[in-house]
Design an enzyme around this catalytic site. Structure first.
Site, PDB file in Angstrom:
ATOM      1  N   PHE A 136      36.432  29.190  43.176  1.00 23.58           N
ATOM      2  CA  PHE A 136      37.806  29.666  43.332  1.00 23.58           C
ATOM      3  C   PHE A 136      37.793  31.186  43.222  1.00 23.58           C
ATOM      4  O   PHE A 136      37.437  31.740  42.177  1.00 23.58           O
ATOM      5  CB  PHE A 136      38.737  29.078  42.262  1.00 23.58           C
ATOM      6  CG  PHE A 136      40.172  29.379  42.562  1.00 23.58           C
ATOM      7  CD1 PHE A 136      40.943  28.500  43.302  1.00 23.58           C
ATOM      8  CD2 PHE A 136      40.752  30.574  42.151  1.00 23.58           C
ATOM      9  CE1 PHE A 136      42.268  28.800  43.629  1.00 23.58           C
ATOM     10  CE2 PHE A 136      42.071  30.880  42.476  1.00 23.58           C
ATOM     11  CZ  PHE A 136      42.833  29.984  43.205  1.00 23.58           C
ATOM     12  N   ASP A 221      32.322  37.190  40.100  1.00 25.27           N
ATOM     13  CA  ASP A 221      33.759  37.087  39.863  1.00 25.27           C
ATOM     14  C   ASP A 221      33.938  36.688  38.397  1.00 25.27           C
ATOM     15  O   ASP A 221      33.713  35.538  38.017  1.00 25.27           O
ATOM     16  CB  ASP A 221      34.331  36.033  40.818  1.00 25.27           C
ATOM     17  CG  ASP A 221      35.809  35.768  40.585  1.00 25.27           C
ATOM     18  OD1 ASP A 221      36.315  36.098  39.495  1.00 25.27           O
ATOM     19  OD2 ASP A 221      36.458  35.203  41.480  1.00 25.27           O
ATOM     20  N   LYS A 250      43.280  38.900  35.369  1.00 25.36           N
ATOM     21  CA  LYS A 250      43.766  38.060  34.271  1.00 25.36           C
ATOM     22  C   LYS A 250      43.852  38.806  32.944  1.00 25.36           C
ATOM     23  O   LYS A 250      44.757  39.603  32.745  1.00 25.36           O
ATOM     24  CB  LYS A 250      42.899  36.803  34.157  1.00 25.36           C
ATOM     25  CG  LYS A 250      43.095  35.825  35.319  1.00 25.36           C
ATOM     26  CD  LYS A 250      42.346  34.549  35.093  1.00 25.36           C
ATOM     27  CE  LYS A 250      42.431  33.559  36.233  1.00 25.36           C
ATOM     28  NZ  LYS A 250      43.592  32.693  36.213  1.00 25.36           N
TER      29      LYS A 250
HETATM   30  C1  LIG Z   1      37.493  32.977  39.083  1.00 22.67           C
HETATM   31  C2  LIG Z   1      38.813  33.368  39.688  1.00 22.67           C
HETATM   32  N1  LIG Z   1      38.844  34.270  40.673  1.00 22.67           N
HETATM   33  C3  LIG Z   1      40.000  34.675  41.229  1.00 22.67           C
HETATM   34  C4  LIG Z   1      41.205  34.155  40.818  1.00 22.67           C
HETATM   35  C5  LIG Z   1      42.476  34.632  41.452  1.00 22.67           C
HETATM   36  O1  LIG Z   1      43.181  35.438  40.577  1.00 22.67           O
HETATM   37  P1  LIG Z   1      44.731  35.754  40.838  1.00 22.67           P
HETATM   38  O2  LIG Z   1      45.482  34.463  40.612  1.00 22.67           O
HETATM   39  O3  LIG Z   1      45.080  36.828  39.866  1.00 22.67           O
HETATM   40  O4  LIG Z   1      44.856  36.208  42.256  1.00 22.67           O
HETATM   41  C6  LIG Z   1      41.217  33.201  39.797  1.00 22.67           C
HETATM   42  C7  LIG Z   1      42.490  32.600  39.358  1.00 22.67           C
HETATM   43  O5  LIG Z   1      42.530  31.535  38.773  1.00 22.67           O
HETATM   44  C8  LIG Z   1      39.996  32.794  39.214  1.00 22.67           C
HETATM   45  O6  LIG Z   1      39.947  31.890  38.226  1.00 22.67           O
END
Ligand SMILES: Cc1ncc(COP(=O)(O)O)c(C=O)c1O
Length: 400
Positions: A136, A221, A250
């Site tokens: 994700f 990420d 986050k």
């Molecule tokens: C690992 C990871 N990357 C990217 C995102 C996307 O972040 P945002 O919701 O701030 O766009 C998330 C959101 O859950 C995530 O867990």
């Protein structure tokens, strides 16, 4: 308004994109939140790994309110002291030399993908990105192109040049890297949305070795697992490697929208004036919040606390698994990202909804996994309380 009124108004005026709990939250403090009817919950969702310092931490409140009285927003046409200061702290505490601030996780990944492509363009015209199949990385079209297929349905065509491989396996990455057009491998150190999937211990080290051999970038990420969640400031530190690019969001802003991507000089120098930008990214309010977050994590010893509370939580969850072998398939975690995998989606859904009813906020992930993301300030008292609720819910499920 009452919870009921807020829920009705949301249904009438908001796009129907979320499977929401029938709860309207009104107030938070530390590890707890209260709904509009005054019901108290122990919050082990923390805005999905955002409120790492708990709710309304006085250091964040002080920093943000103070900043609001001084300067709320200026364009990135100007220098901003707090932006430079937060970038310096991130650089001093990571592999990186340079930082770019944005507003969210998906935007951080978009920027990271652009940076990798800019670097790849200058290094043999490479543009392809290898990523994990069930990962994700966000909802905007670039990040979505590197995300689990189930989120892509209805939005094709996506961005070309993405190659999905199974997570946690090295051979498929090795094969994918035989394509000379690959510029980067993008991975989560632990997959949060995919059900708290922790790869084998040497996975990142093996990927790093391959990416170095093939002269390809490694992008991590850390949007969900960064900022102390695993017991280190960044999860990659557990594995004795360093990436070339890392994305954060986050918890970085402690509840104020804030994202970032960080890179080594060798990569970051490919971004020159005009090639990338944002109006609100690096906003002074978000930067003040970010400074309060990182300083509090360091000064209050929250990394050690997350590691020891996480170990205690995992040990207690393992005892729950032993007590309920017919219901629980696995328990796992690193620091304060933990998952309880149930034997069926029905059991998992029931366990999560009973736990929420009993005042423990937790999320059902990938149908079978109860994901637990306590704030880093949580200690044995809160963990014991959560364990008691989970134990009770499973006792009821076992008797049902
Ligand atoms: C690992 C990871 N990357 C990217 C995102 C996307 O972040 P945002 O919701 O701030 O766009 C998330 C959101 O859950 C995530 O867990």
């Amino acid at each position: 308004m009452s919870s009921e009124e807020t829920i009705a108004e949301s249904g009438e005026y908001l796009m129907n994109t979320y499977g929401r709990y029938p709860i309207a939250l009104a107030r938070g403090k530390g590890c707890r939140v209260w709904d509009e009817d005054g019901k108290e919950y122990l919050d082990f969702i923390t805005g999905i790994a955002v409120n790492n310092l708990g709710h309304c931490h006085p250091n964040i409140v002080r920093a943000v309110t103070g900043q609001c009285k001084t300067l709320m927003q200026v364009s990135n046409l100007f220098h901003v002291e707090k932006q430079a200061e937060l970038a310096r702290l991130l650089v001093e505490n990571s592999f990186a030399d340079k930082v770019f601030f944005c507003n969210s996780g998906t935007e951080a990944n978009e920027g990271a993908i652009k940076l990798a492509r800019k670097w790849g363009g200058a290094n043999g015209g490479r543009y392809k990105i290898v990523h994990a199949r069930d990962s994700f990385h966000g909802r905007t079209l670039g990040a979505l192109s590197a995300t689990n297929k189930k989120y892509q349905a209805g939005f094709k065509p996506l961005l070309p040049g993405f190659k999905a491989v199974p997570y946690g396996k090295i051979e498929p990455i090795e094969k994918a890297l035989s394509d000379e057009k690959v510029c980067a491998v993008l991975l989560e150190p632990i997959q949060g949305e995919n059900g708290v999937v922790i790869p084998y211990e040497n996975y990142l080290r093996d990927v790093r070795r391959l990416t170095r051999k093939k002269k390809v970038l490694l992008m991590l990420d850390e949007i969900q697992v960064g900022m102390g969640r695993t017991g280190k400031l960044f999860a990659y530190e557990h594995y004795g490697i360093e990436p070339d690019i890392m994305t954060l969001a986050k918890a970085l802003g402690g509840g104020i929208p804030c994202g970032a991507f960080l890179a080594t000089d060798r990569v970051a120098r490919h971004f020159t004036p005009g090639v990338h930008g944002t109006t609100l990214g690096g906003n002074p309010i978000a930067m003040s919040a970010g400074l309060a977050v990182i300083r509090t994590i360091m000064e209050d010893g929250l990394l050690d606390r997350a590691a020891s509370s996480g170990a205690y939580f995992l040990e207690r969850l393992a005892a729950i698994k032993e007590a309920h072998p017919g219901l629980v398939k696995d328990v796992r975690g690193k620091g304060l990202i933990l998952g309880v995998e149930f034997k069926s989606p029905g059991i998992a859904k029931d366990a999560v909804s009973r736990a929420v009813g009993k005042g423990l906020l937790t999320i059902l992930t990938e149908q079978r996994v109860m994901r637990l993301l306590p704030p880093l300030i949580a200690g044995e008292k809160e963990i014991d309380e959560a364990i008691e609720i989970i134990g009770e819910t499973l006792g009821e499920a076992g008797n049902a």
